[in-house]
Design a protein around this motif. Sequence first.
Motif, PDB file in Angstrom:
ATOM      1  N   MET A   1     -39.773   9.121   4.508  1.00 40.83           N
ATOM      2  CA  MET A   1     -38.495   8.867   3.846  1.00 40.83           C
ATOM      3  C   MET A   1     -37.765   7.674   4.447  1.00 40.83           C
ATOM      4  O   MET A   1     -36.749   7.240   3.951  1.00 40.83           O
ATOM      5  CB  MET A   1     -37.608  10.109   3.936  1.00 40.83           C
ATOM      6  CG  MET A   1     -38.072  11.260   3.077  1.00 40.83           C
ATOM      7  SD  MET A   1     -36.844  12.567   2.928  1.00 40.83           S
ATOM      8  CE  MET A   1     -36.938  13.289   4.550  1.00 40.83           C
ATOM      9  N   SER A   2     -38.277   7.127   5.528  1.00 43.99           N
ATOM     10  CA  SER A   2     -37.539   6.106   6.245  1.00 43.99           C
ATOM     11  C   SER A   2     -37.428   4.791   5.479  1.00 43.99           C
ATOM     12  O   SER A   2     -36.644   3.940   5.855  1.00 43.99           O
ATOM     13  CB  SER A   2     -38.205   5.847   7.598  1.00 43.99           C
ATOM     14  OG  SER A   2     -39.538   5.406   7.416  1.00 43.99           O
ATOM     15  N   PRO A  31     -31.966   2.374   4.929  1.00 47.91           N
ATOM     16  CA  PRO A  31     -32.003   3.470   5.899  1.00 47.91           C
ATOM     17  C   PRO A  31     -31.434   3.027   7.238  1.00 47.91           C
ATOM     18  O   PRO A  31     -31.595   1.879   7.655  1.00 47.91           O
ATOM     19  CB  PRO A  31     -33.496   3.794   5.999  1.00 47.91           C
ATOM     20  CG  PRO A  31     -34.065   3.354   4.692  1.00 47.91           C
ATOM     21  CD  PRO A  31     -33.287   2.133   4.314  1.00 47.91           C
ATOM     22  N   LEU A  80     -34.462  15.263  -1.221  1.00 46.33           N
ATOM     23  CA  LEU A  80     -34.074  13.884  -0.952  1.00 46.33           C
ATOM     24  C   LEU A  80     -32.598  13.754  -0.631  1.00 46.33           C
ATOM     25  O   LEU A  80     -32.205  12.911   0.180  1.00 46.33           O
ATOM     26  CB  LEU A  80     -34.395  12.992  -2.162  1.00 46.33           C
ATOM     27  CG  LEU A  80     -35.859  12.686  -2.450  1.00 46.33           C
ATOM     28  CD1 LEU A  80     -35.974  11.928  -3.760  1.00 46.33           C
ATOM     29  CD2 LEU A  80     -36.465  11.880  -1.320  1.00 46.33           C
ATOM     30  N   ALA A 160     -33.013  17.687   6.560  1.00 45.38           N
ATOM     31  CA  ALA A 160     -33.287  16.277   6.858  1.00 45.38           C
ATOM     32  C   ALA A 160     -33.435  15.443   5.590  1.00 45.38           C
ATOM     33  O   ALA A 160     -34.455  14.760   5.390  1.00 45.38           O
ATOM     34  CB  ALA A 160     -34.524  16.140   7.733  1.00 45.38           C
ATOM     35  N   PRO A 161     -32.426  15.456   4.696  1.00 40.32           N
ATOM     36  CA  PRO A 161     -32.535  14.656   3.470  1.00 40.32           C
ATOM     37  C   PRO A 161     -32.512  13.166   3.782  1.00 40.32           C
ATOM     38  O   PRO A 161     -31.948  12.731   4.789  1.00 40.32           O
ATOM     39  CB  PRO A 161     -31.284  15.073   2.683  1.00 40.32           C
ATOM     40  CG  PRO A 161     -30.296  15.466   3.739  1.00 40.32           C
ATOM     41  CD  PRO A 161     -31.116  16.122   4.813  1.00 40.32           C
ATOM     42  N   ALA A 162     -33.109  12.386   2.919  1.00 39.27           N
ATOM     43  CA  ALA A 162     -33.092  10.932   3.087  1.00 39.27           C
ATOM     44  C   ALA A 162     -31.703  10.371   2.848  1.00 39.27           C
ATOM     45  O   ALA A 162     -31.323   9.344   3.416  1.00 39.27           O
ATOM     46  CB  ALA A 162     -34.086  10.288   2.130  1.00 39.27           C
ATOM     47  N   LEU A 163     -30.926  11.033   1.974  1.00 38.24           N
ATOM     48  CA  LEU A 163     -29.562  10.607   1.646  1.00 38.24           C
ATOM     49  C   LEU A 163     -28.619  11.777   1.888  1.00 38.24           C
ATOM     50  O   LEU A 163     -28.749  12.828   1.266  1.00 38.24           O
ATOM     51  CB  LEU A 163     -29.482  10.149   0.193  1.00 38.24           C
ATOM     52  CG  LEU A 163     -28.091   9.801  -0.356  1.00 38.24           C
ATOM     53  CD1 LEU A 163     -27.480   8.641   0.418  1.00 38.24           C
ATOM     54  CD2 LEU A 163     -28.173   9.480  -1.850  1.00 38.24           C
ATOM     55  N   ALA A 189     -27.703   8.937  10.672  1.00 34.63           N
ATOM     56  CA  ALA A 189     -28.032   7.628  10.114  1.00 34.63           C
ATOM     57  C   ALA A 189     -28.952   6.853  11.048  1.00 34.63           C
ATOM     58  O   ALA A 189     -29.935   6.238  10.612  1.00 34.63           O
ATOM     59  CB  ALA A 189     -26.754   6.836   9.850  1.00 34.63           C
ATOM     60  N   ARG A 193     -31.966   7.445   8.292  1.00 31.11           N
ATOM     61  CA  ARG A 193     -31.561   7.936   6.976  1.00 31.11           C
ATOM     62  C   ARG A 193     -30.281   7.246   6.535  1.00 31.11           C
ATOM     63  O   ARG A 193     -29.718   6.438   7.264  1.00 31.11           O
ATOM     64  CB  ARG A 193     -31.400   9.453   7.021  1.00 31.11           C
ATOM     65  CG  ARG A 193     -32.734  10.149   7.315  1.00 31.11           C
ATOM     66  CD  ARG A 193     -32.580  11.643   7.433  1.00 31.11           C
ATOM     67  NE  ARG A 193     -33.868  12.287   7.551  1.00 31.11           N
ATOM     68  CZ  ARG A 193     -34.528  12.496   8.673  1.00 31.11           C
ATOM     69  NH1 ARG A 193     -34.000  12.094   9.820  1.00 31.11           N
ATOM     70  NH2 ARG A 193     -35.695  13.088   8.686  1.00 31.11           N
TER      71      ARG A 193
END
Length: 258
Positions: A1-2, A31, A80, A160-163, A189, A193
């Motif tokens: 996801m990074s 990210p 996500l 651990a969502p990407a956003l 962040a 993320r």
Amino acid sequence: MSGLALELSGFSAGYGRRRIVEDATIEPVRPGSLLALVGPNGAGKSTLLKALAGLADASGTARLGTADLLSRAARGRENLVGFMPQTVPRGVRLSVFESVVGAVKAAPIAREALGLAEAEQRAAETLEALGLAEIAHAPLDRLSGGQRQMASFAQTVVRAPALLLLDEPTSALDLRHQRELMLAARAFADAGRIVAVVLHDLNLALRWADRLLVLHRGRLRAQGPPATVLTPDLVAEVYGVASRLEAGSGGRPYLVVD
């Protein structure tokens, strides 16, 4: 996801036929970024976040990497995007630990991939990292307002969502809890993320954010580095007050309202 960047183009959002945010286009958010949304009451900050979370109507383009965030059929949106609302429900009899375990198990991918032991381990690690281990087994309905906010934050970040979308997370917190939550958001962040947070305190935005989006009457008025964007002229236009930037501790700018 990074590697997932957030991109909005021609983005409008609202409720039914009522549009709150109109035609917003932002520079890609990479990210590792903490993005603060600021502006007066009713400017559209919370509506924008809710639309990204699928909780308000939207049109235009909103992408996280290759994922279309406006598509109701977007596969894996829950994995996500994490959304923390302004207010935390009261009267919940679960413990902090149970609520965080439940948040892990609620995600579609987590339901398939994680057993109870793994979900409990992830919950325990999250609470420990946030300094909440001491209240892990306390009932949510017996916590202070600040503790409930931190518990809600734990429920949101445990996947651990990407956003990560935070809607006015500091509005009811004292100074210590404000610092703790913003430290945690900054660390999230820095782990690669994206964090988008609605803030009313412009000095919190100056202290913690990499970039600002300034919303005014439903339109994107300005975007960019906080110290560059928050000029006295812009603050006067958007908020209707006279202000000045001064050097604070560590050389960081501090906004003083005259």
